[in-house]
Each structure stands twice: as C-alpha cells, then as structure tokens.
Scaffold this motif. Structure first.
Motif, PDB file in Angstrom:
ATOM      1  N   VAL A   1       0.847  -1.188   0.000  1.00 56.12           N
ATOM      2  CA  VAL A   1       0.000   0.000   0.000  1.00 56.12           C
ATOM      3  C   VAL A   1       0.887   1.244   0.000  1.00 56.12           C
ATOM      4  O   VAL A   1       1.999   1.228   0.536  1.00 56.12           O
ATOM      5  CB  VAL A   1      -0.941   0.002   1.241  1.00 56.12           C
ATOM      6  N   LYS A   2       0.416   2.303  -0.621  1.00 56.02           N
ATOM      7  CA  LYS A   2       1.134   3.576  -0.635  1.00 56.02           C
ATOM      8  C   LYS A   2       0.155   4.688  -0.348  1.00 56.02           C
ATOM      9  O   LYS A   2      -0.841   4.779  -1.051  1.00 56.02           O
ATOM     10  CB  LYS A   2       1.786   3.792  -2.001  1.00 56.02           C
ATOM     11  N   PRO A   3       0.379   5.535   0.628  1.00 56.96           N
ATOM     12  CA  PRO A   3       1.445   5.434   1.618  1.00 56.96           C
ATOM     13  C   PRO A   3       1.108   4.376   2.664  1.00 56.96           C
ATOM     14  O   PRO A   3      -0.026   3.941   2.748  1.00 56.96           O
ATOM     15  CB  PRO A   3       1.441   6.832   2.234  1.00 56.96           C
ATOM     16  N   GLY A   4       2.106   3.955   3.446  1.00 58.47           N
ATOM     17  CA  GLY A   4       1.818   3.085   4.575  1.00 58.47           C
ATOM     18  C   GLY A   4       2.411   1.704   4.497  1.00 58.47           C
ATOM     19  O   GLY A   4       2.094   0.856   5.336  1.00 58.47           O
ATOM     20  N   LYS A   5       3.322   1.455   3.545  1.00 61.28           N
ATOM     21  CA  LYS A   5       3.861   0.112   3.339  1.00 61.28           C
ATOM     22  C   LYS A   5       4.340  -0.594   4.611  1.00 61.28           C
ATOM     23  O   LYS A   5       4.067  -1.770   4.800  1.00 61.28           O
ATOM     24  CB  LYS A   5       4.991   0.207   2.323  1.00 61.28           C
ATOM     25  N   PRO A   6       5.041   0.075   5.540  1.00 61.86           N
ATOM     26  CA  PRO A   6       5.542  -0.678   6.725  1.00 61.86           C
ATOM     27  C   PRO A   6       4.497  -0.866   7.823  1.00 61.86           C
ATOM     28  O   PRO A   6       4.839  -1.290   8.921  1.00 61.86           O
ATOM     29  CB  PRO A   6       6.693   0.191   7.243  1.00 61.86           C
ATOM     30  N   VAL A   7       3.230  -0.578   7.573  1.00 59.21           N
ATOM     31  CA  VAL A   7       2.199  -0.686   8.613  1.00 59.21           C
ATOM     32  C   VAL A   7       2.195  -2.094   9.202  1.00 59.21           C
ATOM     33  O   VAL A   7       2.323  -3.078   8.473  1.00 59.21           O
ATOM     34  CB  VAL A   7       0.812  -0.293   8.066  1.00 59.21           C
ATOM     35  N   THR A   8       2.096  -2.153  10.489  1.00 61.74           N
ATOM     36  CA  THR A   8       2.255  -3.411  11.225  1.00 61.74           C
ATOM     37  C   THR A   8       1.085  -3.604  12.167  1.00 61.74           C
ATOM     38  O   THR A   8       0.628  -2.650  12.808  1.00 61.74           O
ATOM     39  CB  THR A   8       3.585  -3.368  12.010  1.00 61.74           C
ATOM     40  N   PHE A   9       0.608  -4.837  12.228  1.00 64.95           N
ATOM     41  CA  PHE A   9      -0.494  -5.146  13.143  1.00 64.95           C
ATOM     42  C   PHE A   9      -0.094  -6.330  14.014  1.00 64.95           C
ATOM     43  O   PHE A   9       0.317  -7.376  13.523  1.00 64.95           O
ATOM     44  CB  PHE A   9      -1.768  -5.469  12.371  1.00 64.95           C
ATOM     45  N   ALA A  10      -0.222  -6.130  15.326  1.00 63.17           N
ATOM     46  CA  ALA A  10       0.120  -7.190  16.269  1.00 63.17           C
ATOM     47  C   ALA A  10      -0.965  -7.283  17.329  1.00 63.17           C
ATOM     48  O   ALA A  10      -1.833  -6.417  17.448  1.00 63.17           O
ATOM     49  CB  ALA A  10       1.465  -6.880  16.931  1.00 63.17           C
ATOM     50  N   THR A  11      -0.929  -8.369  18.079  1.00 63.08           N
ATOM     51  CA  THR A  11      -1.711  -8.421  19.318  1.00 63.08           C
ATOM     52  C   THR A  11      -0.742  -8.727  20.456  1.00 63.08           C
ATOM     53  O   THR A  11       0.145  -9.571  20.326  1.00 63.08           O
ATOM     54  CB  THR A  11      -2.820  -9.492  19.268  1.00 63.08           C
ATOM     55  N   VAL A  12      -0.915  -7.976  21.537  1.00 58.56           N
ATOM     56  CA  VAL A  12      -0.080  -8.161  22.723  1.00 58.56           C
ATOM     57  C   VAL A  12      -1.034  -8.275  23.912  1.00 58.56           C
ATOM     58  O   VAL A  12      -1.890  -7.405  24.101  1.00 58.56           O
ATOM     59  CB  VAL A  12       0.877  -6.963  22.923  1.00 58.56           C
ATOM     60  N   ASP A  13      -0.901  -9.350  24.663  1.00 62.60           N
ATOM     61  CA  ASP A  13      -1.842  -9.619  25.759  1.00 62.60           C
ATOM     62  C   ASP A  13      -3.286  -9.583  25.242  1.00 62.60           C
ATOM     63  O   ASP A  13      -4.189  -9.076  25.932  1.00 62.60           O
ATOM     64  CB  ASP A  13      -1.699  -8.571  26.882  1.00 62.60           C
ATOM     65  N   GLY A  14      -3.492 -10.034  24.030  1.00 67.94           N
ATOM     66  CA  GLY A  14      -4.824 -10.047  23.439  1.00 67.94           C
ATOM     67  C   GLY A  14      -5.324  -8.697  22.968  1.00 67.94           C
ATOM     68  O   GLY A  14      -6.444  -8.596  22.467  1.00 67.94           O
ATOM     69  N   LYS A  15      -4.509  -7.657  23.114  1.00 68.26           N
ATOM     70  CA  LYS A  15      -4.960  -6.326  22.703  1.00 68.26           C
ATOM     71  C   LYS A  15      -4.354  -5.921  21.362  1.00 68.26           C
ATOM     72  O   LYS A  15      -3.163  -6.141  21.130  1.00 68.26           O
ATOM     73  CB  LYS A  15      -4.587  -5.301  23.771  1.00 68.26           C
ATOM     74  N   PRO A  16      -5.172  -5.323  20.490  1.00 68.91           N
ATOM     75  CA  PRO A  16      -4.668  -4.925  19.169  1.00 68.91           C
ATOM     76  C   PRO A  16      -3.622  -3.820  19.290  1.00 68.91           C
ATOM     77  O   PRO A  16      -3.737  -2.921  20.130  1.00 68.91           O
ATOM     78  CB  PRO A  16      -5.918  -4.400  18.452  1.00 68.91           C
ATOM     79  N   PHE A  17      -2.610  -3.920  18.431  1.00 67.52           N
ATOM     80  CA  PHE A  17      -1.529  -2.942  18.409  1.00 67.52           C
ATOM     81  C   PHE A  17      -1.310  -2.548  16.950  1.00 67.52           C
ATOM     82  O   PHE A  17      -0.937  -3.374  16.130  1.00 67.52           O
ATOM     83  CB  PHE A  17      -0.268  -3.570  18.997  1.00 67.52           C
ATOM     84  N   PHE A  18      -1.593  -1.286  16.655  1.00 68.70           N
ATOM     85  CA  PHE A  18      -1.461  -0.777  15.284  1.00 68.70           C
ATOM     86  C   PHE A  18      -0.214   0.094  15.220  1.00 68.70           C
ATOM     87  O   PHE A  18      -0.185   1.163  15.845  1.00 68.70           O
ATOM     88  CB  PHE A  18      -2.683   0.048  14.895  1.00 68.70           C
ATOM     89  N   ALA A  19       0.801  -0.350  14.488  1.00 65.51           N
ATOM     90  CA  ALA A  19       2.023   0.436  14.360  1.00 65.51           C
ATOM     91  C   ALA A  19       2.020   1.078  12.976  1.00 65.51           C
ATOM     92  O   ALA A  19       2.150   0.393  11.957  1.00 65.51           O
ATOM     93  CB  ALA A  19       3.245  -0.447  14.560  1.00 65.51           C
ATOM     94  N   MET A  20       1.836   2.416  12.970  1.00 69.28           N
ATOM     95  CA  MET A  20       1.729   3.156  11.726  1.00 69.28           C
ATOM     96  C   MET A  20       3.094   3.695  11.333  1.00 69.28           C
ATOM     97  O   MET A  20       3.950   3.900  12.189  1.00 69.28           O
ATOM     98  CB  MET A  20       0.789   4.353  11.926  1.00 69.28           C
ATOM     99  N   PRO A  21       3.297   3.964  10.041  1.00 67.59           N
ATOM    100  CA  PRO A  21       4.545   4.582   9.612  1.00 67.59           C
ATOM    101  C   PRO A  21       4.682   5.984  10.213  1.00 67.59           C
ATOM    102  O   PRO A  21       3.723   6.542  10.753  1.00 67.59           O
ATOM    103  CB  PRO A  21       4.406   4.664   8.098  1.00 67.59           C
ATOM    104  N   GLY A  22       5.882   6.572  10.088  1.00 64.29           N
ATOM    105  CA  GLY A  22       6.157   7.834  10.735  1.00 64.29           C
ATOM    106  C   GLY A  22       5.762   9.080   9.955  1.00 64.29           C
ATOM    107  O   GLY A  22       5.568  10.142  10.542  1.00 64.29           O
ATOM    108  N   PHE A  23       5.637   8.976   8.639  1.00 66.14           N
ATOM    109  CA  PHE A  23       5.262  10.177   7.892  1.00 66.14           C
ATOM    110  C   PHE A  23       3.821  10.562   8.212  1.00 66.14           C
ATOM    111  O   PHE A  23       2.955   9.690   8.326  1.00 66.14           O
ATOM    112  CB  PHE A  23       5.431   9.957   6.386  1.00 66.14           C
ATOM    113  N   PRO A  24       3.578  11.853   8.360  1.00 68.01           N
ATOM    114  CA  PRO A  24       2.257  12.301   8.812  1.00 68.01           C
ATOM    115  C   PRO A  24       1.096  11.800   7.946  1.00 68.01           C
ATOM    116  O   PRO A  24       0.074  11.358   8.472  1.00 68.01           O
ATOM    117  CB  PRO A  24       2.375  13.824   8.754  1.00 68.01           C
ATOM    118  N   VAL A  25       1.242  11.853   6.633  1.00 72.37           N
ATOM    119  CA  VAL A  25       0.138  11.395   5.782  1.00 72.37           C
ATOM    120  C   VAL A  25       0.029   9.877   5.845  1.00 72.37           C
ATOM    121  O   VAL A  25      -1.064   9.319   5.933  1.00 72.37           O
ATOM    122  CB  VAL A  25       0.333  11.845   4.324  1.00 72.37           C
ATOM    123  N   SER A  26       1.184   9.202   5.851  1.00 73.84           N
ATOM    124  CA  SER A  26       1.172   7.739   5.911  1.00 73.84           C
ATOM    125  C   SER A  26       0.431   7.271   7.153  1.00 73.84           C
ATOM    126  O   SER A  26      -0.357   6.321   7.109  1.00 73.84           O
ATOM    127  CB  SER A  26       2.599   7.188   5.961  1.00 73.84           C
TER     128      SER A  26
END
Lengths: 410, 410
Positions: free
Chosen positions: B276-301
């Motif tokens: 996807v562009k922008p946002g290619k390194p977007v990461t999704f995890a769960t920690v202790d059963g809770k969703p964790f959304f790691a977004m890229p650093g650029f403001p629009v991304s």
C-alpha cells in the motif's frame, strides 16, 4: 375561527431569514489539542519551512548520485534527531535513517534494500538520480505560507498541521451553547410512568443530541411550565445561560399554545409558519439578539424542523462559512410510489443508496411517515425533498435528497 | 542487505486479518442521556403502545364524524396531560388540543381552523371521515415491539425513542480507550523549538483526533523512548491503561527501528508490511490479546494507514456491526491525469463532488501527494483507491473513492 395570523412562508424564504439573523458568536484563544471541531478565526502561517532541513525519505545511505565508485567508504551514521556533521565526498557514503538531515555533499539517498555492507564499506545494486529520496527544504510547507486559512474546521489533519508549525495557541470561533426545553402539559420525564393522558418527553433528548451532533454544547433546560408568566421567567433564565434556545411544542393554534404570543412580547418573531411537512408551525424569533427556534411538538416534526431550520444556523454561529452549512443534495430515483400533498414541501425520511450497476442514487422511505413516528428516523440517512406544487410521486421518478448521514453504497 | 523478512500483504488480506483479531470489548449499563454514539448491546422493546391512548393529532374539536347537527353543544375542554372524562354524543363536541386523549364517543377531530364558536356552541365548515386526525393506540409503536435492535448506534432519533419507551438504563457496548504514542528521535513537542535535525511531533495529535472521530476515547501516551528496554516498559504501561495502542514511526527498516522486533517478542505480529502507498511498513500485532497498530512515521502515511487499517477495527471494538465499519465507496471520474506506480495499491487524497449535470462523481486530487505533506489531507473528503497491477491513470478514467467526509454537491 380564522386561519393563523402568520403567513405560510416557503422553506427557502424561512431559511434565508434565519441565516440573515445569525452570525458567528465571537472568538477565543484555545490550545490546539482542545480545538477539535472548532473553526479557525485566523490564518495560520508556518514560521519555518517543512522540512526545515533536507531530510532523508528512507532508511539507507546518503551518496553523491553520479559517484561511480563501487565500494564506498562509510563516513559515519546520521540518525534522525541531531546533526552528525558528516560530509559525503566522491568515494564515500553515510548511513542515514528516515527523517534524518542529509549530510553536506550528498545529493541522493539509496535505500538500504539496495545496499551491501562489508566492514566500513558499502556497495549498491541500484543507481539513483540526484535528489532521489531527499525531501528538500520547504517541500511540504514553504516558510511564511498560510497552512490553514480562517474558516477551516479543525479535524485530524488540521490539528497535525498546527502541531507541525508550532501553532499551539490559536484563535477560533466560540462554540455555541444551546438551551433545549420541551413544552406540553402531557409530558412527563422519561423515568416516570405516564398517567392518564400523559406521555414521556422525547424531544428534549433527541434535540439535545442533534445539537451536540453539530458540535455545539447542549444545555438541558427541562420541561417548561405551562402558564405565560412562569414560561416567560423560564425563557429569560435560559437566555441568560445560552446563546440560543430550541424548544418543542406549544406553537400550534390551540388555546394553550403560549410560545408565539410570548415571543412576540419578548422579542421579534421573524416567522410563525412555514409551508413544510412536517413542521408547519415552526417559529423563529430573536430575543435580546439571541436566536430562538420554536419547533413543533411531534417528535419527528421537531427533529426534521431542527435539521432544516436550526442546524445551518447553529453551524453558522460556530463560525462555519455560509457555503458549508448545508447538507449534500443529490438527485435520487424513487424505488416505490410516494403519496404527497401538493400544498407543502415535504421531507420524508429515507434510505439512500448509490447503485453502481445503474450509476444512480436510489431511495426507499422508512415506512409510515407519521409525525409522531420517531421510528421513521431510525436508520434514515436522507430526507427526500418533495416539492410543493405537485402531488404524488411514482416509482422511477427523481427527487432531491439531503444526505444527513453517510451514503450507503453496498 | 536482504529485503524485509515481512511478506508484502495485499490491502484486502491485511484488513481481513485485522477484523479477525478484534471484537467488541464487552457491555456496560448506561443512562440513555449519556449513551449518544454508543451501540446497543440488547434489543429494546416498548412496554406500552405509542400513543398509549387515542390521541388528537391537531388542535380542534372531538366529534362524531357522521353527526349532521349544524350547531353542536360544546361539552367541555380536553386539554393534553390528563383525562377530563368527557363523553361526546350526537349533537355535541369537545374542545381538544394536540396530544390530548380523545373523549369517549368521539371518532374524529376537526381542526380549529374549520370551526366557528358562538357561546357554548360550535359549527364546522368542513366534514371529516371517521378516524380523521386521531392517532390510534399503537399507531407509532405496538406494545412489545422491538423499537431498537441490538447493534443500533444511538443518535438523536434513537435517544428520543429510548425516552419515549422509558428505557432510561440500557446495555451498550463499551467504548474503547485507545493509547496513542509517537516514536522517533527527531521529534520534539509542538510547544518546543526544534533544534538541528529535529521536527515537531504531529502524528500523535492527528491520530488522537482520528481516534476521537471514531467515537473512541484517545489517551495521550506521549513520545516513546528510543531504547528497546525503555520502549517495552512504556508499551506495557500503555497496554495496562488501554484497550488498544496506535503508534507512529519506528516500523521501517532502519537499524533504530525498534517496534517490530519488540512486538514479536511481546506478542504476535500478524503482518509487518502491506502493499500500500502510503503506509507500506504498517504493522499489526496483538499483545496480551490487545490490538496494536504500528503506523509509519510520515504524517500522511500514519493518517491514511489509520483510516484504512485501524478505523474499521476501532468501530468493531465499539460494537459496530461488521457490515457498518467501512466507508461509502463510489466510482469517480478523474478530472485530471494521475501518476501511479503499479506495484502497490495507492490512496490519494481528493475532493469528490457529485455533478448533477452529468450524473457522475468527479475527483480532483489535493495537490502534491508526498507522504509528509499533511496539507494534502486538508479539505480532502475522499481517498482515491488506485489499484495495484496497473500504472498511471488519465483524465476521464474511473476509479473507486472512499468517502471520508461529506460529499460535495454544489
């Protein structure tokens, strides 16, 4: 008994009169974090360019683009957040991370994916053009540029921009505080059990929610008393605490309908009837310079009249530009016949869906359209505007719809 | 250096994975006045019919419809709010106001406009059918009827209905509390003056606003520390206070990018890159059963990735039905050429307007679409979805647009 003394105004005329009598309330300074949904009352400029330095757009190596050296010496690391004071020359490269300042001498960045490192040397599997993956100074925002003009509503991107340029204190239009009351002897509070001839008040709660949906603050003024003197004192107290008042009930022709004569005595009634269904007795006045919206008592009438007459005014009071206070209006194809009297403009609650197979908007009304049937508002995302001057509509005909909630498209 | 270890997932696959890993949080009981925007977690039924008695729809006189007496005796006044215990017989009528119970014997109401009163007598200038202007018991709501099914989002009409049926305490889905943090050594707070190589943090504030726009609560977790141990402690503390976490920055391939390895250690990373562009390194995890959304650093991304990946999940966590979490999607005609690389699905910020002269949606992008240029989000009401697999688009071609703000129609 004679007809009402109040002329029946066309909807457009009534709306014009309202917008002539309201204006933004005044400005205040706010922290940007506390200004979501507010409207800017000043142009916000960038004091510095953005990025403020030539910045790497990727993780990789800062290089000279036309350098043909195979193995280049790594002169150091330039991470983000400081200036490592490196200098890149022919035969060299500097490690760099996204957002870090590009070292002197370098004119391009090669992504880490296209690099191979051995000790303090690196070679690249791809060549790049000068400027590659470098964000030049001012690429996003020029120094002195107006980044947000007055009249901008502050949403997520706008708040981010304010943070970026360091505009942490901004001047915005004040948010209106709207008092909401219900009139009607038959009304009891929702927690009470209605006695003979009584029902629970619904309008105050739906109107307060509608006020809040515009971004304004809603103040619960309660159930109004039912004698003229007590009602006048009640309204005066409400006006002291609020920038505008929304009432429901008490505006039709019965002998107990107190609101209109009282408003005539207290201020100026700009209109007392509109050629609209539902909502014909809707009344607009100003008292002590403050707008007063008197809605009919039926639950649907009061919400539809709020949508058509009060909502644009509340947005305007909150500083929205005049060209932004109206709902989106689209032509829709009726999926079934609709009964409609030619005497008034009618707003029927409907579900509007865009159908990509025929490229048109389609509308289905939400069942029985009685003025008391709040259920006809549930799930509706549109009001169909059936114009005065002609009667029933047939399936396949086109009318205008105002979109009051997101369009359906699946 | 090798390519990232993370496979590049298609957008649709990434979104599917996220929605598989989130669910509504749990229910709570709330007062209906404090439940605007919440989602019902129970069917709400009407204990009584509405109206609960045959009620007058107008101010006027309660009569027997086929009574042919010219001057009828007025047997009394039935105002709203009580039962006057009147009885209407042939040759008589009772004064009645809107919302009042219809007296025994009467089967129609004649509006006051069509009446002429002399002393205790009245005559009418119009005849009416049986049932005229009487709202029968249960016309709006039948006794026992489900007025609002589970899954209903509570807006103005819904709150009014809850008041009407006296459902003042209701069970709703809990609203999620979302922690938002920014990572990046180059970031300073918006009130600070950036030093060499530094910029002000914008993402935290735009993401918190975007979280609040979904109806969720946003908790400011601040700027994250930049060592693995400190960051882990920081994230653990955030997870204790929140139902999910949204970060920006720290997910691309640089040596200082800590987030992905840390998430692998702390929980399960479900994907680490999306095509996807922008946002290619977007990461999704769960920690202790809770969703964790790691977004890229650029403001629009970060904002676009939030919109495409996190927003549906946050709505789902708040109890929205799965078929309601997506934005409206419409086909739009491009008003100009658009450059687009075939390698990834790209979301460009645009203004979409419905043009009634040709009956089509038209799109114009908001200028330079750089990942850092937050200005490209300002004023945008749509994201154009440019599919992977083909390159540039030309004026007049059609693409899909996601409507992220009200449609323009003027």
């Amino acid at each position: 008994m004679p007809e009402s003394k109040w002329p029946l105004l066309p909807v457009s005329e009534a709306r014009r009169i309202i917008l002539e009598h309201v204006q933004p309330l005044g400005t205040e300074e706010r922290r940007f974090e506390d200004a979501q949904g507010y409207v800017l009352a000043e142009d916000v400029r960038a004091r510095e360019p953005m990025p403020p330095f030539p910045a790497s757009a990727k993780d990789g190596f800062a290089v000279i683009a036309d350098d043909t050296t195979e193995w280049r010496r790594i002169v150091g690391d330039q991470f983000a957040g400081y200036d490592a004071n490196l200098r890149v020359e022919y035969g060299t490269a500097a490690r760099i991370t996204t957002g870090a300042p590009v070292p002197q001498g370098a004119n391009a960045v090669i992504m880490v994916e296209f690099s191979e490192v051995q000790g303090d040397r690196v070679r690249f599997t791809r060549r790049v053009e000068p400027g590659a993956d470098i964000r030049p100074v001012g690429q996003d925002i020029a120094q002195g540029q107006v980044v947000l003009p007055t009249g901008t509503r502050l949403g997520p991107a706008e708040l981010g921009l304010l943070a970026t340029v360091g505009a942490t204190r901004i001047t915005v239009w004040k948010r209106p505080r709207i008092g909401v009351m219900s009139t009607g002897d038959e009304l009891v509070e929702p927690d009470e059990t209605p006695g003979p001839g009584q029902i629970r008040d619904a309008n105050r709660f739906s109107l307060m929610a509608a006020v809040r949906e515009t971004g304004a603050e809603a103040l619960d003024l309660g159930l109004a008393p039912d004698t003229a003197d007590a009602l006048e004192a009640f309204i005066r107290e409400g006006l002291r605490a609020c920038d505008a008042i929304v009432t429901s009930g008490g505006v039709s022709m019965g002998e107990l309908d107190l609101v209109k004569p009282l408003l005539e005595r207290m201020g100026t009634v700009h209109f007392g009837r509109v050629s609209v269904k539902p909502g014909k007795p809707v009344t607009f006045a100003t008292v002590d310079g403050k707008p007063f919206f008197a809605m009919p008592g039926f639950p649907v009438s009061s919400l539809v009249a709020f949508e058509i007459f009060a909502r644009p005014a509340l947005l305007r009071m909150a500083g929205w530009p005049l060209d932004a206070v109206e709902r989106p209006r689209v032509p829709v194809v009726l999926d079934h016949d609709i009964r409609h009297g030619a005497a008034r403009t009618e707003y029927q609650r409907a579900i509007v869906r865009f159908d990509r197979t025929d490229g048109r908007f389609h509308a289905t009304t939400t069942g029985f359209q009685g003025s008391g049937r709040l259920l006809s508002m549930v799930g509706a995302n549109a009001l169909l505007e059936l114009p005065e001057g002609r009667g029933d509509f047939h399936a396949g005909e086109s009318v205008d719809a105002l979109l009051i909630a997101p369009l359906k498209t699946e």
